[in-house]
Design an enzyme around this catalytic site. Structure first.
Site, mmCIF file in Angstrom:
data_model
loop_
_atom_site.group_PDB
_atom_site.id
_atom_site.type_symbol
_atom_site.label_atom_id
_atom_site.label_comp_id
_atom_site.label_asym_id
_atom_site.label_seq_id
_atom_site.Cartn_x
_atom_site.Cartn_y
_atom_site.Cartn_z
ATOM 1 C CG ASP A 123 -1.827 -1.275 1.282
ATOM 2 O OD1 ASP A 123 -2.509 -1.804 0.447
ATOM 3 O OD2 ASP A 123 -1.425 -1.981 2.154
ATOM 4 C CG HIS A 158 -3.662 -5.104 3.042
ATOM 5 N ND1 HIS A 158 -3.038 -4.196 2.309
ATOM 6 C CD2 HIS A 158 -4.190 -6.342 2.452
ATOM 7 C CE1 HIS A 158 -3.104 -5.029 1.157
ATOM 8 N NE2 HIS A 158 -3.567 -6.000 1.251
HETATM 9 N N1 LIG Z 1 -0.975 -7.951 2.483
HETATM 10 C C1 LIG Z 1 -0.652 -7.643 1.209
HETATM 11 O O1 LIG Z 1 -0.264 -6.598 0.649
HETATM 12 C C2 LIG Z 1 -1.337 -8.560 0.207
HETATM 13 C C3 LIG Z 1 -1.811 -9.988 0.598
HETATM 14 N N2 LIG Z 1 -2.089 -10.865 -0.426
HETATM 15 C C4 LIG Z 1 -2.803 -12.093 0.184
HETATM 16 O O2 LIG Z 1 -1.658 -13.136 0.005
HETATM 17 C C5 LIG Z 1 -2.015 -14.329 0.213
HETATM 18 C C6 LIG Z 1 -1.505 -15.381 -0.762
HETATM 19 O O3 LIG Z 1 -1.834 -14.632 -2.091
HETATM 20 P P1 LIG Z 1 -1.210 -15.582 -3.398
HETATM 21 O O4 LIG Z 1 0.079 -16.131 -3.330
HETATM 22 O O5 LIG Z 1 -1.566 -14.757 -4.626
HETATM 23 O O6 LIG Z 1 -2.380 -16.548 -3.473
HETATM 24 P P2 LIG Z 1 -2.223 -18.208 -4.094
HETATM 25 O O7 LIG Z 1 -3.733 -18.438 -4.178
HETATM 26 O O8 LIG Z 1 -1.346 -18.220 -5.300
HETATM 27 O O9 LIG Z 1 -1.599 -19.078 -2.846
HETATM 28 C C7 LIG Z 1 -2.126 -18.803 -1.793
HETATM 29 C C8 LIG Z 1 -1.696 -20.407 -1.043
HETATM 30 O O10 LIG Z 1 -2.384 -20.331 0.002
HETATM 31 C C9 LIG Z 1 -2.732 -21.390 0.497
HETATM 32 N N3 LIG Z 1 -3.629 -21.806 1.368
HETATM 33 C C10 LIG Z 1 -3.685 -22.013 2.781
HETATM 34 N N4 LIG Z 1 -4.694 -22.302 3.214
HETATM 35 C C11 LIG Z 1 -5.557 -22.371 1.969
HETATM 36 C C12 LIG Z 1 -7.141 -22.847 1.950
HETATM 37 N N5 LIG Z 1 -7.840 -23.044 2.901
HETATM 38 N N6 LIG Z 1 -7.532 -22.814 0.690
HETATM 39 C C13 LIG Z 1 -7.024 -22.459 -0.547
HETATM 40 N N7 LIG Z 1 -5.407 -22.242 -0.353
HETATM 41 C C14 LIG Z 1 -4.864 -22.137 0.928
HETATM 42 C C15 LIG Z 1 -2.485 -22.478 -0.643
HETATM 43 O O11 LIG Z 1 -1.336 -23.350 -0.484
HETATM 44 P P3 LIG Z 1 -1.064 -24.596 0.118
HETATM 45 O O12 LIG Z 1 -2.204 -25.651 -0.331
HETATM 46 O O13 LIG Z 1 0.167 -24.896 0.262
HETATM 47 O O14 LIG Z 1 -1.647 -24.367 1.631
HETATM 48 C C16 LIG Z 1 -2.184 -21.557 -1.794
HETATM 49 O O15 LIG Z 1 -1.084 -21.889 -2.330
HETATM 50 C C17 LIG Z 1 -4.023 -14.257 0.012
HETATM 51 O O16 LIG Z 1 -4.258 -14.448 1.212
HETATM 52 C C18 LIG Z 1 -3.835 -12.704 -0.676
HETATM 53 O O17 LIG Z 1 -5.090 -12.085 -0.415
HETATM 54 C C19 LIG Z 1 -1.940 -10.736 -1.765
HETATM 55 C C20 LIG Z 1 -1.537 -9.504 -2.028
HETATM 56 C C21 LIG Z 1 -1.445 -8.306 -1.250
HETATM 57 O O1 LIG Z 2 -7.105 -9.105 -1.897
HETATM 58 C C1 LIG Z 2 -6.088 -9.579 -2.362
HETATM 59 O O2 LIG Z 2 -5.702 -10.538 -2.157
HETATM 60 C C2 LIG Z 2 -5.116 -8.520 -2.907
HETATM 61 C C3 LIG Z 2 -4.626 -7.588 -1.893
HETATM 62 O O3 LIG Z 2 -4.735 -7.598 -0.642
HETATM 63 C C4 LIG Z 2 -4.093 -6.351 -2.524
HETATM 64 O O4 LIG Z 2 -4.039 -6.398 -3.775
HETATM 65 O O5 LIG Z 2 -3.723 -5.672 -1.769
#
Ligand SMILES: NC(=O)C1=CN([C@@H]2O[C@H](COP(=O)(O)OP(=O)(O)OC[C@H]3O[C@@H](n4cnc5c(N)ncnc54)[C@H](OP(=O)(O)O)[C@@H]3O)[C@@H](O)[C@H]2O)C=CC1
Ligand SMILES: O=C([O-])CC(=O)C(=O)O
Length: 439
Positions: free
Chosen positions: A251, A279
């Site tokens: 952000d 966030h």
């Molecule tokens: N704070 C920030 O600025 C941001 C945060 N995010 C957040 O980061 C997280 C990950 O994003 P991203 O890598 O793009 O997502 P992906 O969907 O590519 O990967 C997320 C991983 O989470 C795991 N996971 C854990 N529990 C669950 C569940 N119950 N159901 C499904 N998947 C699960 C999965 O791995 P496994 O099966 O190995 O557990 C999956 O590979 C999200 O929560 C997203 O909202 C994204 C962008 C910015």
């Molecule tokens: O909502 C999401 O998973 C993505 C997110 O947090 C962002 O883009 O800041």
């Protein structure tokens, strides 16, 4: 069932192996060795090479070596049969840093792991060990990630291990980057997301508390990251609360980019950028304290209406707009922002500047409610720790918005009381506010 796939001595894929299935049921991942024996033969010690040629017998022969180095076996080419100690003595390297990453088979990690291994984050004299946490769902993909790390030949990457049990993967971790979380699906209430993901972070907090380095630094990325981080803290009483961060650096970076665009300057001219609060779409990008080329933003950008409305909303909703265009949420820029967040803690903050991080509010000098995770301005001496910046300006516009994002976090906290040991959860989220990635 997403269980481990084994490799034959000749390197061809076998069907899912019963041994791997049994290991996965026990909660650990056992890699059948040898994997890709040609590489192993070349790079392992002579004894190991002999074992590799012995096919199935190798698995049993390598067991004692695995257990000597910890509970989790190292992956493939990172097998513990080499003796790298004499090699390492010739280098002026620091002591190995162990980094655990959850959601390691996901999109963000797919960028981040390679940045970590390249030395870009911790420096070119800092060897690292990567411990990757997945699940039965992602186990094969996680092997694929580890194979790509092998094939990248990063000299600073000394160990890679993968697993599905946080008690194994977090063992001795100096850093824990908690990315894995269930994404919010269509029609899913924020309260339901808080509950599902909260459970993940309660379990991981307990595991960190038990097995990680006592001074582990934790960056929570998985959403809703502020409240997930709070849950983690409450389940990890042995780890200082100050060591936990909720990622709001993306952000901050987004806000700097918008101010630079409006002012017609390159973004390295924008400093002192605070994101206050959650966030989520209630976050507050602070244009009162930010500077452009060392001058207050309001002196450079005189369009107050733009700052209060368009700028603020653009930053709050940037993730959602990106999803509409890309069809998936920000992964590369999130990874870059995790790198920035870590670097901000391991390098001294430039004089007069600061960075934003979602940190524990207890003892904050601004009058923000105690005992929540709130993004605030921080400075670091580069020792992994931080202090809050106290000399910030506050006006009615800023304070009013800070109170709104604070109210949201206090309401989220009540929703997860059952996961923080604070009684029965009561979830009354008046406005179903969004993650930045939702619209
Ligand atoms: N704070 C920030 O600025 C941001 C945060 N995010 C957040 O980061 C997280 C990950 O994003 P991203 O890598 O793009 O997502 P992906 O969907 O590519 O990967 C997320 C991983 O989470 C795991 N996971 C854990 N529990 C669950 C569940 N119950 N159901 C499904 N998947 C699960 C999965 O791995 P496994 O099966 O190995 O557990 C999956 O590979 C999200 O929560 C997203 O909202 C994204 C962008 C910015
Ligand atoms: O909502 C999401 O998973 C993505 C997110 O947090 C962002 O883009 O800041």
């Amino acid at each position: 069932m997403g269980l481990s796939t084994a490799y034959s001595p000749a390197g061809s894929r076998l069907a899912t192996a019963p041994l791997a299935a049994a290991a996965a049921r026990r909660g650990s991942v056992q890699h059948l060795r040898p994997r890709r024996p040609l590489i192993a033969t070349v790079r392992c010690s002579v004894d190991a090479a002999k074992q590799v040629q012995d096919g199935a017998a190798t698995i049993a022969a390598q067991e004692p070596a695995r257990h000597k180095t910890g509970r989790l076996p190292r992956f493939g080419v990172f097998c513990p049969t080499y003796d790298l100690t004499s090699d390492d003595k010739t280098k002026s390297w620091k002591k190995l840093v162990t980094i655990a990453v959850s959601g390691a088979a996901g999109m963000i990690a797919n960028h981040l792991l390679f940045q970590l291994a390249s030395g870009e984050v911790f420096g070119q004299d800092q060897p690292i060990a990567l411990k990757l946490l997945g699940s039965e769902r992602s186990l094969q993909a996680l092997e694929g990630v580890a194979m790509e790390l092998e094939d990248s030949l990063y000299p600073l990457l000394r160990e890679v291990s993968i697993g599905i049990d946080p008690y194994e993967v977090f063992e001795d971790a100096d850093w824990a980057l908690l990315i894995g979380a269930k994404p919010r699906g269509p029609g899913m209430e924020r309260a339901a997301l808080l509950d599902i993901n909260g459970q993940i972070f309660a379990d991981q907090g307990k595991a960190l508390n038990t097995v990680a380095s006592p001074n582990v630094k934790v960056i929570v990325v998985g959403n809703p990251c502020n409240t997930n981080a709070l849950i983690c803290i409450k389940n990890a009483p042995n780890i200082p609360a100050k060591n936990f961060h909720a990622l709001t650096r993306l952000d901050e970076n987004r806000a700097k980019c918008q101010l630079a665009l409006k002012a017609g300057v390159f973004y390295d001219k924008v400093s002192n950028m605070t994101i206050w609060g959650n966030h989520s779409t209630t976050q507050v990008p602070d244009f009162l304290n930010a500077k452009i080329d060392g001058r207050p933003v309001k002196e450079v950008i005189k369009d107050t209406k733009w700052l209060e409305e368009e700028f603020t909303m653009t930053v709050q909703n940037r993730g959602g707009v990106l999803i509409q265009k890309w069809g998936r949420s920000s992964a590369a820029s999130t990874s870059v922002s995790i790198v920035d967040a870590i670097k901000s803690l391991v390098t001294p903050t430039p004089e007069g500047d600061w960075f934003s991080s979602g940190v524990y509010t207890t003892g904050n000098p601004y009058g923000i409610a105690e005992d929540i995770m709130f993004s605030m301005p921080c400075r670091s001496k580069g020792d992994g720790d931080y202090e809050l910046v106290s000399d910030v300006l506050m006006d009615d516009f800023l304070w009013e918005r800070i109170k709104k994002t604070e109210a949201e976090l206090l309401a989220e906290k009540k929703c997860v009381a059952h996961l923080t040991g604070e009684g029965i959860a009561f979830c009354d989220l008046r406005e179903d506010t969004m993650l930045p990635g939702e619209m």
